[in-house]
Design an enzyme around this catalytic site. Structure first.
Site, PDB file in Angstrom:
ATOM      1  N   TYR A 182      28.683 -16.302   2.449  1.00  0.00           N
ATOM      2  CA  TYR A 182      29.114 -15.355   1.982  1.00  0.00           C
ATOM      3  C   TYR A 182      28.219 -14.300   1.288  1.00  0.00           C
ATOM      4  O   TYR A 182      27.827 -14.454   0.189  1.00  0.00           O
ATOM      5  CB  TYR A 182      29.857 -15.941   0.753  1.00  0.00           C
ATOM      6  CG  TYR A 182      31.094 -16.782   1.185  1.00  0.00           C
ATOM      7  CD1 TYR A 182      32.338 -16.386   1.742  1.00  0.00           C
ATOM      8  CD2 TYR A 182      30.934 -18.134   0.738  1.00  0.00           C
ATOM      9  CE1 TYR A 182      33.296 -17.304   2.201  1.00  0.00           C
ATOM     10  CE2 TYR A 182      32.057 -19.101   1.034  1.00  0.00           C
ATOM     11  CZ  TYR A 182      33.194 -18.839   1.790  1.00  0.00           C
ATOM     12  OH  TYR A 182      33.990 -19.594   1.901  1.00  0.00           O
ATOM     13  N   ASP A 214      42.364 -19.655  -0.556  1.00  0.00           N
ATOM     14  CA  ASP A 214      42.796 -19.359   0.747  1.00  0.00           C
ATOM     15  C   ASP A 214      43.902 -20.159   1.530  1.00  0.00           C
ATOM     16  O   ASP A 214      44.810 -19.544   2.100  1.00  0.00           O
ATOM     17  CB  ASP A 214      41.728 -19.089   1.648  1.00  0.00           C
ATOM     18  CG  ASP A 214      40.475 -18.198   1.082  1.00  0.00           C
ATOM     19  OD1 ASP A 214      40.760 -17.924  -0.213  1.00  0.00           O
ATOM     20  OD2 ASP A 214      39.511 -17.815   1.706  1.00  0.00           O
ATOM     21  N   TYR A 265      29.033 -12.330   8.183  1.00  0.00           N
ATOM     22  CA  TYR A 265      30.553 -12.344   7.787  1.00  0.00           C
ATOM     23  C   TYR A 265      31.336 -11.655   8.660  1.00  0.00           C
ATOM     24  O   TYR A 265      31.122 -10.565   9.053  1.00  0.00           O
ATOM     25  CB  TYR A 265      30.562 -12.052   6.388  1.00  0.00           C
ATOM     26  CG  TYR A 265      31.810 -12.302   5.522  1.00  0.00           C
ATOM     27  CD1 TYR A 265      32.179 -13.588   5.248  1.00  0.00           C
ATOM     28  CD2 TYR A 265      32.766 -11.408   5.492  1.00  0.00           C
ATOM     29  CE1 TYR A 265      33.593 -13.904   4.419  1.00  0.00           C
ATOM     30  CE2 TYR A 265      34.102 -11.406   4.983  1.00  0.00           C
ATOM     31  CZ  TYR A 265      34.463 -12.634   4.523  1.00  0.00           C
ATOM     32  OH  TYR A 265      35.527 -12.675   4.021  1.00  0.00           O
ATOM     33  N   TYR A 278      39.388 -27.096   3.555  1.00  0.00           N
ATOM     34  CA  TYR A 278      39.423 -25.902   2.480  1.00  0.00           C
ATOM     35  C   TYR A 278      40.826 -25.915   1.505  1.00  0.00           C
ATOM     36  O   TYR A 278      41.875 -25.291   1.978  1.00  0.00           O
ATOM     37  CB  TYR A 278      39.292 -24.601   3.397  1.00  0.00           C
ATOM     38  CG  TYR A 278      38.442 -23.441   2.916  1.00  0.00           C
ATOM     39  CD1 TYR A 278      37.260 -24.086   2.551  1.00  0.00           C
ATOM     40  CD2 TYR A 278      38.838 -22.279   2.441  1.00  0.00           C
ATOM     41  CE1 TYR A 278      36.294 -23.241   1.851  1.00  0.00           C
ATOM     42  CE2 TYR A 278      37.734 -21.656   1.869  1.00  0.00           C
ATOM     43  CZ  TYR A 278      36.891 -21.683   1.411  1.00  0.00           C
ATOM     44  OH  TYR A 278      35.931 -20.830   0.995  1.00  0.00           O
ATOM     45  N   GLU A 311      29.823 -26.140  -2.745  1.00  0.00           N
ATOM     46  CA  GLU A 311      30.737 -25.063  -2.799  1.00  0.00           C
ATOM     47  C   GLU A 311      32.119 -26.080  -3.336  1.00  0.00           C
ATOM     48  O   GLU A 311      32.837 -25.379  -4.304  1.00  0.00           O
ATOM     49  CB  GLU A 311      31.395 -24.661  -1.531  1.00  0.00           C
ATOM     50  CG  GLU A 311      32.417 -23.533  -1.465  1.00  0.00           C
ATOM     51  CD  GLU A 311      32.683 -22.770  -0.084  1.00  0.00           C
ATOM     52  OE1 GLU A 311      32.155 -23.284   0.961  1.00  0.00           O
ATOM     53  OE2 GLU A 311      33.392 -22.002  -0.072  1.00  0.00           O
TER      54      GLU A 311
HETATM   55  C1  GLC Z   1      36.246 -18.471  -0.439  1.00  0.00           C
HETATM   56  C2  GLC Z   1      37.267 -18.866  -1.332  1.00  0.00           C
HETATM   57  C3  GLC Z   1      37.359 -17.526  -2.510  1.00  0.00           C
HETATM   58  C4  GLC Z   1      35.863 -17.434  -2.833  1.00  0.00           C
HETATM   59  C5  GLC Z   1      35.075 -17.096  -1.514  1.00  0.00           C
HETATM   60  C6  GLC Z   1      33.605 -16.841  -2.116  1.00  0.00           C
HETATM   61  O1  GLC Z   1      36.922 -17.239   0.457  1.00  0.00           O
HETATM   62  O2  GLC Z   1      38.585 -19.293  -0.985  1.00  0.00           O
HETATM   63  O3  GLC Z   1      37.989 -18.295  -3.594  1.00  0.00           O
HETATM   64  O4  GLC Z   1      36.118 -16.600  -3.858  1.00  0.00           O
HETATM   65  O5  GLC Z   1      35.004 -18.112  -0.698  1.00  0.00           O
HETATM   66  O6  GLC Z   1      33.205 -18.257  -2.637  1.00  0.00           O
END
Ligand code: GLC
Length: 424
Positions: A33, A167, A85, A353, A397
């Protein structure tokens, strides 16, 4: 844990935030991310506030650089390009500087801002920051009301599972199954090359996620048009509870930074939201649940989000007591709390997830909610489990509720932030 190792853990958590700092904003984790995420940053700001107040305010201000004129605070702000990403700015097709995604995320920001203000050592600086932040938060709460509750029901709609922050929750399965899998955009997933695909969304879900993005981009991200067109429209109990809590925190600040009219405007929204959330209690589930706004029916799936009305101060004492029992019931089936899906549900999967794993941020909110509702034992159990998970498995995470193993990405910012908040 000895004081010495605890101090080392705190230093490590601070190190995770520093390492994920990209110059005023913090990425959730390196690679997986690589940008600034909305609700992650709200928690990260609170984490920073335990050791670097100035940096905490910067986190919020950087997120607000991505705010739209209509008040939307987007889910992602793409401050700097990255190939790690998908979907990146080209897929969202939003011509802004900095580029952003076009959807929301749970609005924790007013709560985080109030937390910074209330815990500020440097009062003068905090008041100056808040004076500029408050109108932006107000604009954002007005956006939720206008763009996502045009009928004035008291419940806001989420139009994409990513907006809920949860998600892949099984709460979305039925509503998402109605979304077609065809996409205009060519899907080039990056996530499955960073972490084990068994922990990530399935290919078909991903096609539906991108179908929604294509659909809304086709409406030029116009709030009224995407609301009307949306093939996915749910009242997420998590988002609605977090927003109600955020409205209360905004009201607390409006007295100092706003006008009497603004106080009554926010107060009216609080009343309406509180009433509407009350209608989402679901006896058979023993929790609050989401509602499918396209079929106008409750979504009878037990999830950790179903506890969040406690965080909003929207649960009656009887409901809070029932939820404490529900939590005990879950605790007989998993070793650690709070799994994201009811462990008795056939859809529960302990490492996939949002279909079972534990998120520290959700635990922090639920524990706060139980504490507010005179359920101190439940709050203490959740906080102790969260600390134990992080102290044993590190700043993952998320965590497997069965064995406590860490999963998903590592050195995760919001997990580190919650550790700092719990140890502060
Ligand atoms: C995923 C999670 C979301 C979070 C993102 C970054 O997309 O589902 O809730 O904000 O990761 O951590």
């Amino acid at each position: 844990m000895t004081d010495r190792t605890q101090a080392a853990r705190i230093a490590e958590a601070q190190g995770v935030l520093r390492a994920n700092d990209r110059g005023g904003y913090t990425v959730p984790t390196a690679r997986l991310y690589p940008f600034q995420w909305n609700w992650d940053s709200a928690f990260v700001a609170m984490g920073f506030s335990t050791f670097d107040e100035a940096r905490a305010w910067t986190e919020i201000e950087m997120l607000l650089h991505g705010q739209w004129e209509d008040g939307l605070i987007p889910q992602i702000v793409f401050h700097a390009p990255s190939d790690d990403y998908f979907p990146g700015p080209d897929v969202w097709g939003i011509a802004r500087t900095p580029p952003t995604s076009g959807i929301a995320q749970p609005p924790v920001l007013a709560t985080a801002s109030r937390h910074l203000l209330d815990h500020a050592g440097d009062r003068a600086a905090a008041e100056a920051h808040m004076a500029t932040i408050y109108p932006k938060l107000l604009a954002n709460h007005r956006w939720w009301a206008q763009a996502r509750d045009p009928g004035g029901t008291g419940l806001v709609a989420t139009l994409h599972p990513w907006e809920t922050g949860m998600d892949n929750s099984p709460a979305w399965d039925t509503a998402l199954a109605r979304v077609p899998t065809n996409t205009e955009t060519v899907i080039r997933r990056r996530d499955t090359s960073h972490v084990d695909p068994a922990m990530r969304p399935r290919a078909e879900d991903y096609q539906r996620f991108i179908h929604l993005v294509d659909c809304y981009r086709g409406e030029a991200w116009d709030p009224a048009r995407i609301y009307a067109r949306a093939p996915f429209r749910v009242a997420d109990i998590g988002t609605n509870a977090i927003l109600l809590r955020a409205e209360r925190d905004l009201l607390a600040m409006a007295g100092r930074f706003g006008t009497p009219q603004e106080c009554s405007e926010i107060g009216a929204r609080i009343d309406a939201r509180q009433r509407a959330i009350g209608g989402l209690w679901h006896d058979a589930t023993g929790l609050f649940v989401c509602r499918d706004l396209l079929t106008d029916a409750p979504i009878p799936v037990g999830t950790s989000a179903g506890f969040l009305p406690l965080f909003a101060g929207a649960a009656s004492p009887a409901q809070a007591a029932a939820m404490a029992l529900k939590l005990q019931d879950w605790a007989r089936r998993v070793r650690f709390l709070v799994p994201s899906t009811d462990p008795t549900d056939p859809k529960f999967e302990s490492v996939r997830y949002w279909r079972g794993p534990i998120w520290a941020v959700v635990n922090w909110m639920i524990a706060d909610g139980f504490a507010q509702s005179a359920q101190a034992d439940a709050a203490a159990r959740i906080r102790a489990d969260t600390l134990a998970l992080i102290e044993t498995a590190g700043f993952s995470e998320y965590f497997d509720p069965k064995d406590g193993n860490g999963a998903g990405g590592g050195a995760f910012s919001w997990t580190a932030a919650i550790y700092l908040l719990l140890r502060a």
